[in-house]
Design an enzyme around this catalytic site. Structure first.
Site, PDB file in Angstrom:
ATOM      1  N   HIS A 298      82.620   3.168  26.005  1.00 46.36           N
ATOM      2  CA  HIS A 298      83.827   3.072  25.251  1.00 46.36           C
ATOM      3  C   HIS A 298      84.831   1.987  25.974  1.00 46.36           C
ATOM      4  O   HIS A 298      85.927   2.628  26.728  1.00 46.36           O
ATOM      5  CB  HIS A 298      84.253   4.446  25.100  1.00 46.36           C
ATOM      6  CG  HIS A 298      85.563   4.561  24.018  1.00 46.36           C
ATOM      7  ND1 HIS A 298      85.235   5.423  23.166  1.00 46.36           N
ATOM      8  CD2 HIS A 298      86.663   3.891  23.932  1.00 46.36           C
ATOM      9  CE1 HIS A 298      86.239   5.428  22.161  1.00 46.36           C
ATOM     10  NE2 HIS A 298      87.207   4.439  22.751  1.00 46.36           N
TER      11      HIS A 298
ATOM     12  N   ASN B 240      84.516   4.774  12.521  1.00 46.62           N
ATOM     13  CA  ASN B 240      85.648   5.345  12.916  1.00 46.62           C
ATOM     14  C   ASN B 240      86.652   4.627  12.011  1.00 46.62           C
ATOM     15  O   ASN B 240      86.787   3.558  11.711  1.00 46.62           O
ATOM     16  CB  ASN B 240      85.999   4.500  14.399  1.00 46.62           C
ATOM     17  CG  ASN B 240      85.229   4.980  15.623  1.00 46.62           C
ATOM     18  OD1 ASN B 240      84.476   5.994  15.338  1.00 46.62           O
ATOM     19  ND2 ASN B 240      85.411   4.320  16.589  1.00 46.62           N
TER      20      ASN B 240
ATOM     21  N   GLU C 291      85.790   9.029  14.542  1.00 41.39           N
ATOM     22  CA  GLU C 291      87.357   8.735  14.801  1.00 41.39           C
ATOM     23  C   GLU C 291      88.027   8.872  13.242  1.00 41.39           C
ATOM     24  O   GLU C 291      87.341   8.277  12.526  1.00 41.39           O
ATOM     25  CB  GLU C 291      87.722   7.658  15.399  1.00 41.39           C
ATOM     26  CG  GLU C 291      87.291   7.692  16.923  1.00 41.39           C
ATOM     27  CD  GLU C 291      87.991   6.220  17.885  1.00 41.39           C
ATOM     28  OE1 GLU C 291      88.895   5.741  17.617  1.00 41.39           O
ATOM     29  OE2 GLU C 291      87.034   6.068  18.728  1.00 41.39           O
TER      30      GLU C 291
HETATM   31  C1  BGP Z   1      90.106   3.146  18.140  1.00 39.83           C
HETATM   32  C2  BGP Z   1      89.650   3.192  19.677  1.00 39.83           C
HETATM   33  C3  BGP Z   1      90.004   4.512  20.371  1.00 39.83           C
HETATM   34  C4  BGP Z   1      91.548   4.805  19.937  1.00 39.83           C
HETATM   35  C5  BGP Z   1      91.979   4.497  18.512  1.00 39.83           C
HETATM   36  C6  BGP Z   1      93.159   4.515  18.274  1.00 39.83           C
HETATM   37  O1  BGP Z   1      90.082   1.928  18.114  1.00 39.83           O
HETATM   38  O2  BGP Z   1      88.175   3.514  19.639  1.00 39.83           O
HETATM   39  O3  BGP Z   1      89.879   4.473  21.742  1.00 39.83           O
HETATM   40  O4  BGP Z   1      92.477   4.714  20.914  1.00 39.83           O
HETATM   41  O5  BGP Z   1      91.490   3.389  18.107  1.00 39.83           O
HETATM   42  O6  BGP Z   1      94.056   3.455  18.459  1.00 39.83           O
HETATM   43  P1  BGP Z   1      95.288   3.289  19.471  1.00 39.83           P
HETATM   44  O7  BGP Z   1      95.011   4.124  20.561  1.00 39.83           O
HETATM   45  O8  BGP Z   1      95.282   1.843  19.670  1.00 39.83           O
HETATM   46  O9  BGP Z   1      96.278   3.866  18.767  1.00 39.83           O
END
Ligand code: BGP
Length: 481
Positions: free
Chosen positions: A122, A300, A380
């Site tokens: 990740h 995600n 996600e």
């Molecule tokens: C996704 C990632 C995560 C997470 C999420 C939220 O793209 O896999 O690691 O951080 O986004 O984004 P952010 O933290 O920039 O708000």
């Protein structure tokens, strides 16, 4: 009309995190730096956001965090292994204390009947590999990724069934300089990211084959950021732009994982733009073999995107959401001769300019199911906001509950239409470092008491969404109120 189809028996309910965003203990018990430790120190110096040195201090709070997950009724938990914690130099001698940490975490999860879903990578490549040969800049990374994958698979094979190789490969490609520590020459070399993407596909394939070889009953997937691209109007040029964007941003990655091929229209575009990359004899056979070991796709989902025909002569650029938590400050993506991003006036946005579109999740799930007929896992989905810890220790986050509720309804509708959805792991189990906005932008069901400036004790507090999600899980998604 509310769709009442229940979630299948055994459906996994949980949440997700990633190692560098939550663990902290960045220089403890033998762990060495990974590129996110360094990148986040630089972000701290530039914007004042918290760095990854303590993050949510999960390394020291993991038992309490798992107890809170169990209290919500989790049956799954998606987390990532910090490569530089188990193999501080990327390859070679393992770090016994780092290896033990994940045994402890997995054992704790299993003791509470929570299924671990483990991401191998990740964003946090060990700095040792970046310093040795530039990380994804070199073909050497393919063998080293396999070395790391085989090491953790052998170590945890009896305790972990679900493995995700790479998190959000398309995001890594699109934001290659923000997700990786790369040199200025690489940053300004437009072909670099597509060559790196090819190495990621080779590394992924080797890891997928290893999952099937090593883990009894092992299931291999990868998690892709998945936003559907809508046409801004029904002008044929805008519809074509949306088709192009879907191929370029989504299908190109799914085709490699699931079918073991590169999408023709994308390859032709890259060639026309002088962005094509080197494919050596045997590479496509390896990618094909990897696709035969691909069992489920991780999705995600946060938002949908809107595009129109590109403005002639517009220069290539990536999308930038706002960093200040005030809507409207967005720079939209441009891919010359392919598509140009724009605002979708039909839907609302979060304060961080993320379009809110639950129906887009149903669209994505059904579209992928109909094309590929493969089990899907939400890895996600979530709502980033400035939450407020009240004096009495409560946190009222109705906006998060509303967002998650509508997305769960979209999942139900997709299941009713035949989608084989196996799990819901929203972002995030507890508050952690955002990739773009430090600790202030929160996603968790559990509030972690620290700020960007002050680490404090990272005390945990249950948010309103914690109690709401607990009830959703207890009723297997029937009661969303
Ligand atoms: C996704 C990632 C995560 C997470 C999420 C939220 O793209 O896999 O690691 O951080 O986004 O984004 P952010 O933290 O920039 O708000």
């Amino acid at each position: 009309m509310e769709i009442v189809t229940a979630f299948p028996k055994g459906f996994l309910w949980g949440a997700a995190t990633s190692a560098y965003q939550c663990e902290g203990a960045a220089a403890e018990d033998g762990k060495k730096d990974n590129q996110q430790d360094v990148i986040n120190r630089e972000i701290h110096d530039e914007y004042g956001y918290a760095d990854a040195s303590v993050a949510s201090d999960h390394y020291h709070h993991y038992k309490e965090d798992v107890a809170l997950m169990a209290e919500m009724g989790f049956t799954s938990y998606r987390f990532s292994i910090n490569w530089a914690r188990v193999l501080p130099d990327g390859t070679g001698a393992p770090n016994p204390l780092g290896v033990q940490f994940y045994h402890n975490l997995i054992d704790e999860l299993r003791a509470h009947n929570i299924e671990p879903v483990v991401t191998m990578w990740h964003y946090d490549l060990p700095m040792a590999l970046v310093e040795r040969y530039g990380g994804w800049a070199s073909r050497q990374i393919v063998d080293d990724f396999e070395y790391y994958a085989r090491f953790i698979l052998n170590e945890y094979k009896d305790k972990v069934k679900y493995w995700l190789t790479i998190n959000e490969q398309s995001i890594v490609v699109n934001y290659i300089d923000r997700k990786n520590k790369i040199s200025p020459e690489e940053k300004f070399n437009p072909r670099f990211r597509y060559q790196a993407n090819h190495y990621m596909n080779l590394a992924h394939a080797k890891a997928a084959i290893a999952v099937h070889e090593i883990v009894p009953g092992g299931q291999c997937g990868a998690a892709l950021d998945m936003a559907p691209y809508y046409p801004h109007s029904c002008r044929p040029e805008d519809v074509m732009a949306a088709k192009n964007a879907n191929a370029f941003k989504n299908q190109f990655y799914m085709d490699a994982y699931i079918k073991g091929i590169y999408t023709d229209s994308v390859m032709a575009y890259l060639k026309r733009q002088g962005l094509d990359f080197e494919i050596l004899p045997g590479d496509m056979e390896l990618i094909k073999k990897g696709s035969q070991c691909f069992d489920f796709l991780g999705i995600n989902y946060y938002q949908s995107q809107c595009v129109k025909a590109p403005t002639p002569g517009a220069a290539r650029r990536s999308k930038q959401n706002n960093k200040i938590g005030k809507g409207g400050h967005v720079t939209y993506e441009v891919q010359p001769d392919l598509f140009e991003g724009c605002k979708n006036e039909n839907i609302g946005e979060t304060d961080f300019s993320m379009p809110i579109d639950p129906l887009g999740l149903q669209y994505v799930l059904e579209d992928i199911h109909d094309r590929y007929h493969i089990p899907l896992m939400i890895c996600e989905n979530g709502f980033g906001a400035y939450d407020v810890l009240e004096k009495d220790g409560s946190i009222h986050d109705p906006y998060r509950i509303a967002y998650l509720r509508e997305h769960i309804k979209a999942m139900k509708a997709a299941i009713a239409n035949g989608v084989q959805l196996i799990a819901y792991n929203p972002w995030s189990a507890f508050d952690l470092l955002s990739t773009s906005n430090g600790i202030a932008k929160r996603y968790g069901f559990v509030y972690v008491d620290r700020t960007d400036d002050e680490v404090r004790e990272c005390k945990r507090y249950r948010k309103d969404s914690f109690y709401w999600y607990k009830n959703v899980i207890a009723t297997n998604g029937k009661n969303l109120e």
